[in-house]
Design a protein around this motif. Structure first.
Motif, short mmCIF file in Angstrom:
data_model
loop_
_atom_site.label_atom_id
_atom_site.label_comp_id
_atom_site.label_asym_id
_atom_site.label_seq_id
_atom_site.Cartn_x
_atom_site.Cartn_y
_atom_site.Cartn_z
N GLU A 64 -5.33 62.36 -2.10
CA GLU A 64 -4.13 62.02 -2.86
C GLU A 64 -3.49 63.25 -3.46
O GLU A 64 -2.26 63.43 -3.41
N GLY B 12 2.98 59.51 0.08
CA GLY B 12 2.52 59.54 -1.29
C GLY B 12 3.61 59.43 -2.34
O GLY B 12 3.32 59.51 -3.53
N ARG C 3 -1.89 54.96 3.45
CA ARG C 3 -1.95 56.40 3.67
C ARG C 3 -2.14 56.76 5.14
O ARG C 3 -2.44 57.90 5.47
#
Length: 505
Positions: A19, A431, A61
């Motif tokens: 992340e 993200g 993701r």
């Protein structure tokens, strides 16, 4: 100096590293174990169940396909992303060893579900999870150092230093993801409070001389519980107050004695290939941050593995913390954003700990627990009872208090699909937050507002807009704001500023 040092290269530490790397932070991961592989991470003892919330995180993701492949999963649970309505779940799970019938889950009662390529849940193993996350972290420029044992942590207003022997690793922030016996937690002085164990649990891979004496699946008995998900893979719970756990090695003779006692049989273990013990100790830090040191996963909260909540809660921590810490590193976080990590995640773990305690209380060998089991069996035999337990286990009941009365705000966003085939999950791979605008004649023009570097904008009619005009989704997939059928810039701008800071103009 790195932006962030993460201690612990397990699934939570690696997910958080991904992340942060996705957000352009420089990240160093320090891991005590010299090698990534371990028999305790592979099948069968490394098997873990991922809830819908965790599977969704991998999907958003762009790592779901890799995870399914690494896990040997070729059936995606029948999910049809082009269906008009989501399918009923295929796996119900259990509460305190009492199995749920997925056919009794009332799909219409589950909040804001839409069809998605991500299955409701999946079975994997830690080796597969870590392999996928390690490959992703490497692509994002994350550095992982193995064989590093942190012994000292020092911090000031400018940064934090982790020391291992003569080596020092400096960063602006440090996150402990180093498990239930976290070194970071102790060195940084976090308060860790909770309840002591009721049982010692065991998991083993063994050769059973007379396997016909053991029933498959979960088996509650008057003296404990045993579980046999596959031949030779056995779990047990012995209500000894946690006295045995890690006090000595679990030998074949000891394991056989416990298995005989809790199963009520004279079963014989010919050989034990691998075994470990655990307890239902349920504890949590009073806060997830002390200065420039934060905690995530088992470092912040521990409990029994009943219901498979540990890994899933840790992944939720990583998703929640990642974008907030990145925004803080880059200097555009609004005031107090990082403090919302504890405020949002601490209550979630508190609920998980209580969920674990409730299951332990219902599984005890005493008459009171036996009576509670009877009541619970009646409740989970009803559609309402089954649906309630399923919501809790799947994570679909999670809702953060974001100060809005709108029933969707604070929940994980459904996988809305625009008419051109673009799905919300596709838009979240970089993200950033996402603004979905379903209007035709009036657009929010997010790019003109100056948020294009932090919020991805997509406009157009949706196959199912849930009666909304626009939705603002945080980078972790949580709905931050939802508007009526006419997008209102005056309502949208304060909501975006609250979560994403001042526009970049």
């Amino acid at each position: 100096m790195h932006d962030v040092v993460i201690v612990g290269a397990g699934p939570v530490g690696l997910f958080l590293a991904c992340e942060l790397g996705l957000a352009g932070c420089s990240v160093l991961v320090l891991e005590r174990e010299p090698e990534p592989r371990s028999p305790f991470k592979a099948e069968p003892l490394g098997m873990r169940g991922l809830s819908s919330a965790s599977v969704e995180a991998f999907y958003r993701r762009g790592m779901l396909h890799q995870l399914l492949t690494a896990s040997g999963v070729h059936d995606d649970s029948g999910a049809d992303p082009d269906a008009d309505e989501p399918s009923a779940p295929r796996h119900g799970g259990h509460f305190a060893g009492m199995m749920l019938d997925p056919a009794k889950v009332v799909a219409a009662a589950l909040p804001y579900r839409l069809p998605s390529p991500a299955p409701e849940s999946m079975l994997t193993h830690l080796e597969a999870v870590e392999r996928v996350l390690s490959e992703q972290a490497s692509k994002l420029g994350v550095e992982v150092k193995r064989g590093v044992t942190v012994s000292v942590i020092a911090q000031d207003d400018e940064g934090v230093v982790a020391q291992s022997g003569a080596d020092e690793y400096a960063a602006r922030w440090l996150v402990g993801c180093d498990g239930g016996r976290s070194t970071v937690r102790g060195l940084a002085g976090f308060d860790f409070v909770g309840t002591e164990p009721q049982f010692t649990g065991y998991t083993m891979h063994a050769t059973v001389a007379d396997p016909e004496k053991l029933r498959p699946g979960f088996n509650l008995t008057p003296t404990g519980m045993y579980l046999q998900p596959s031949e030779g893979h056995i779990g047990m719970m012995d209500f000894d107050g946690g006295a045995f756990d890690r006090s000595q090695l679990p030998t074949r003779d000891h394991l056989q004695a416990v298995l005989r006692r809790v199963s009520g049989t004279d079963v014989t273990l010919s050989d034990v290939h691998l075994a470990s013990s655990f307890t239902d100790r349920a504890m949590q830090t009073t806060a997830y941050r002390r200065g420039r040191v934060l905690l995530a996963g088992d470092a912040a909260h521990i409990h029994s593995p009943l219901g498979g909540q540990g890994l899933n809660t840790g992944i939720g921590d990583a998703m929640n913390l990642g974008w907030k810490l990145a925004a803080t590193v880059h200097g555009h976080a609004p005031d107090g954003l990082l403090d919302t990590y504890t405020r949002e995640r601490h209550p979630i773990a508190t609920a998980v700990l209580d969920w674990s305690r409730a299951q332990v209380a219902a599984m005890g060998p005493d008459p009171h627990a036996q009576a509670v089991q009877g009541v619970i069996r009646d409740l989970v035999g009803t559609p309402d009872g089954t649906t309630y337990v399923f919501e809790r286990m799947s994570g679909s009941s999670i809702r953060y208090d974001l100060g809005s009365e709108h029933p969707l705000v604070g929940r994980s966003a459904p996988d809305i699909c625009l008419e051109d085939g673009t799905r919300l999950g596709d838009l979240m791979r970089d993200g950033r937050g996402v603004a979905l605008d379903f209007s035709i004649d009036r657009r929010l023009q997010v790019s003109a507002m100056g948020w294009e570097s932090r919020i991805r904008y997509a406009a157009g009619p949706a196959r199912n807009d849930l009666g909304l005009g626009a939705v603002l989704v945080r980078p972790d997939g949580i709905v931050a704001w939802a508007g009526d059928r006419r997008p209102d810039r005056e309502a949208f701008e304060p909501a975006a500023g609250h979560w994403f800071g001042s526009p970049a103009i």
